[in-house]
Enzyme design. Structure first.
Site, PDB file in Angstrom:
ATOM      1  N   GLY A  16      27.471  20.610  25.350  1.00 56.98           N
ATOM      2  CA  GLY A  16      27.060  20.809  26.582  1.00 56.98           C
ATOM      3  C   GLY A  16      26.447  19.414  27.345  1.00 56.98           C
ATOM      4  N   ARG A  46      33.599  20.939  23.615  1.00 58.30           N
ATOM      5  CA  ARG A  46      33.248  21.475  22.369  1.00 58.30           C
ATOM      6  C   ARG A  46      34.475  21.529  21.721  1.00 58.30           C
ATOM      7  NH1 ARG A  46      29.281  24.685  25.556  1.00 58.30           N
ATOM      8  NH2 ARG A  46      27.442  23.844  25.172  1.00 58.30           N
ATOM      9  N   ASP A  50      23.113  18.887  18.215  1.00 55.67           N
ATOM     10  CA  ASP A  50      23.605  19.100  16.817  1.00 55.67           C
ATOM     11  C   ASP A  50      25.069  19.361  16.459  1.00 55.67           C
ATOM     12  OD1 ASP A  50      21.348  19.255  15.398  1.00 55.67           O
ATOM     13  OD2 ASP A  50      20.831  21.292  16.127  1.00 55.67           O
ATOM     14  N   THR A  84      20.753  16.687  24.853  1.00 51.80           N
ATOM     15  CA  THR A  84      21.025  18.035  25.123  1.00 51.80           C
ATOM     16  C   THR A  84      19.543  18.608  25.780  1.00 51.80           C
ATOM     17  OG1 THR A  84      21.004  20.127  24.060  1.00 51.80           O
ATOM     18  CG2 THR A  84      20.321  18.472  22.902  1.00 51.80           C
ATOM     19  N   ASP A 112      18.438  21.298  25.549  1.00 50.41           N
ATOM     20  CA  ASP A 112      17.724  22.334  24.921  1.00 50.41           C
ATOM     21  C   ASP A 112      16.806  21.682  24.174  1.00 50.41           C
ATOM     22  OD1 ASP A 112      19.717  23.959  25.625  1.00 50.41           O
ATOM     23  OD2 ASP A 112      20.781  23.778  23.935  1.00 50.41           O
ATOM     24  N   ASP A 128      16.591  20.652  21.041  1.00 48.20           N
ATOM     25  CA  ASP A 128      16.703  21.309  19.751  1.00 48.20           C
ATOM     26  C   ASP A 128      17.151  20.579  18.581  1.00 48.20           C
ATOM     27  OD1 ASP A 128      19.145  21.469  20.633  1.00 48.20           O
ATOM     28  OD2 ASP A 128      19.519  23.520  20.051  1.00 48.20           O
ATOM     29  N   ARG A 150      19.691  27.903  24.576  1.00 44.79           N
ATOM     30  CA  ARG A 150      20.536  28.570  23.319  1.00 44.79           C
ATOM     31  C   ARG A 150      19.467  28.973  22.504  1.00 44.79           C
ATOM     32  NH1 ARG A 150      25.713  27.429  21.763  1.00 44.79           N
ATOM     33  NH2 ARG A 150      26.110  25.537  23.079  1.00 44.79           N
TER      34      ARG A 150
HETATM   35  O1  F6P Z   1      23.537  23.438  24.762  1.00 43.40           O
HETATM   36  C1  F6P Z   1      23.304  23.330  26.299  1.00 43.40           C
HETATM   37  C2  F6P Z   1      23.404  24.621  26.857  1.00 43.40           C
HETATM   38  O2  F6P Z   1      23.403  24.397  28.264  1.00 43.40           O
HETATM   39  C3  F6P Z   1      22.585  25.858  26.092  1.00 43.40           C
HETATM   40  O3  F6P Z   1      21.288  25.704  26.782  1.00 43.40           O
HETATM   41  C4  F6P Z   1      23.584  26.950  26.705  1.00 43.40           C
HETATM   42  O4  F6P Z   1      23.204  27.942  26.009  1.00 43.40           O
HETATM   43  C5  F6P Z   1      25.105  26.543  26.568  1.00 43.40           C
HETATM   44  O5  F6P Z   1      24.994  25.255  26.626  1.00 43.40           O
HETATM   45  C6  F6P Z   1      25.794  27.001  27.641  1.00 43.40           C
HETATM   46  O6  F6P Z   1      27.048  26.742  27.264  1.00 43.40           O
HETATM   47  P1  F6P Z   1      28.324  26.587  28.165  1.00 43.40           P
HETATM   48  O7  F6P Z   1      28.485  25.525  29.212  1.00 43.40           O
HETATM   49  O8  F6P Z   1      29.424  26.435  27.210  1.00 43.40           O
HETATM   50  O9  F6P Z   1      28.237  27.850  29.065  1.00 43.40           O
END
Ligand code: F6P
Length: 328
Positions: free
Chosen positions: A16, A77, A108, A130, A132, A134, A176
């Site tokens: 992300g 991803r 991660d 990120t 998050d 995390d 997340r």
């Molecule tokens: O890891 C970053 C993040 O924005 C999380 O907070 C969220 O759960 C996820 O990515 C959303 O991913 P996507 O952009 O694939 O919807």
């Protein structure tokens, strides 16, 4: 520690996106040029290595990106990189380009990919980025501060209308499986209640009782912040309606939290992490992650870094509760 002089590096952003990724790309390229290294931009994360999608980078290609959100390298991803065949293709691209190292900017998932590549003989350095926050080995990840500020700005606006209509608002923030974003934002907006995955939610004590206490304090509007990892704001809103009889409005902030110009904190962190990633390579300290610890930068070997975990300081939750105490 490797003695091989690093002359050419690949740079990618993966997972992300996070505000400040561009600032980190800029810092890596500018620092690398200073250390006499050539730079190759890899597009769309690990996919760029799998599918040979790259372009030469220099100081000019990173001009005017410092203040912009998103990532000029694009991100993905990569499903292909998860397969042994995909990783072999990535390795072939690294060899074909003559890359001595790859700098991977992400979270991660990105670092799990970096670890795999390092085991195949490619030197890697990771930069945590990120919203998050995390990443276990690093106190801070680029993008978190901007995302907090974006969420706070949105919730401040929501509060204006909630207050006028004497309503209850349920706001879902990202993160997340982690509650960093929700807890920092909840504290910053004076939320009535904050639901995070690190703590089991008991609806009666954590929501109903909080609203009751808030009413006792004279409040006529309520702000409930829900981390996406703790449950759905829509569900919480429904229970508030059914069990308390309020008529809440639900807002899912969603991807708006990932956009926008990075804050000073994220730009500063990106500059320091980017520079230290390149310095680590110049000093033969590849296969590592550039982490923050108590405000300082620590370059940690990737195998060790990936085993580290961090925990949300629940002291922050205590602070939140103290803001709503009606008696001791
Ligand atoms: O890891 C970053 C993040 O924005 C999380 O907070 C969220 O759960 C996820 O990515 C959303 O991913 P996507 O952009 O694939 O919807």
């Amino acid at each position: 520690m490797s003695d091989k002089k690093v002359k050419r590096i690949g740079i990618l952003t993966s997972g992300g996106d996070a505000p400040g990724m561009n600032a980190a790309v800029r810092a890596v390229v500018r620092s690398a040029v200073g250390f006499g290294m050539e730079c190759v931009g890899i597009r769309r994360g690990w996919n760029g290595l799998v599918f040979s999608d790259f372009f030469p980078m220099n100081t000019d290609t990173v001009s005017h990106i410092l203040a912009s959100g998103g990532t000029i390298l694009y991100t993905a991803r990569s499903q292909e990189f998860l397969t042994p065949e995909g990783r072999e293709k990535a390795l072939a691209t690294c060899r074909m380009l003559g890359l001595d190292a790859v700098v991977a900017i992400g979270g991660d998932g990105t670092f799990r990919g970096a670890l795999e590549l390092s085991r195949m003989g490619v030197t890697v350095v990771g930069i945590p980025a990120t919203i998050d926050n995390d990443v276990g080995c690093s106190n801070y990840t680029i993008g978190f501060d901007t995302a907090c500020n974006t969420a706070v700005e949105c919730i401040d606006k929501l509060r204006d209308t909630m207050q006028s209509h004497e309503r209850c608002s349920v706001v879902e923030v990202m993160g997340r499986h982690a509650g960093y974003l929700a807890l920092y934002v909840g504290l910053s907006v004076g939320a009535t209640a904050v639901l995070i995955p690190e703590r089991n939610t008991d609806f009666d004590t954590d929501v109903v009782e909080r609203i009751r206490q808030s009413r006792l304090m004279g409040n006529t509007h309520f702000m409930i912040v829900v981390a996406e990892g703790a449950g759905s704001a829509v569900e919480i809103g429904k229970r508030i309606h059914d069990e308390i009889g309020l008529d809440p409005r639900v807002t899912v902030l969603g991807h708006i939290q990932r956009g926008g110009a990075p804050t000073a904190r994220d730009r500063e962190m990106a500059a320091r992490m980017g520079y230290n990633a390149v310095k680590a390579l110049a000093e033969g300290k590849g296969n590592s992650i550039v982490c923050t610890r108590e405000g300082g930068i620590v370059v940690t070997p990737i195998e060790e870094a990936m085993k580290q975990s961090k925990h949300l300081q629940m002291e922050r939750y205590e602070v939140l509760e103290a803001m709503h105490a009606t008696k001791r």
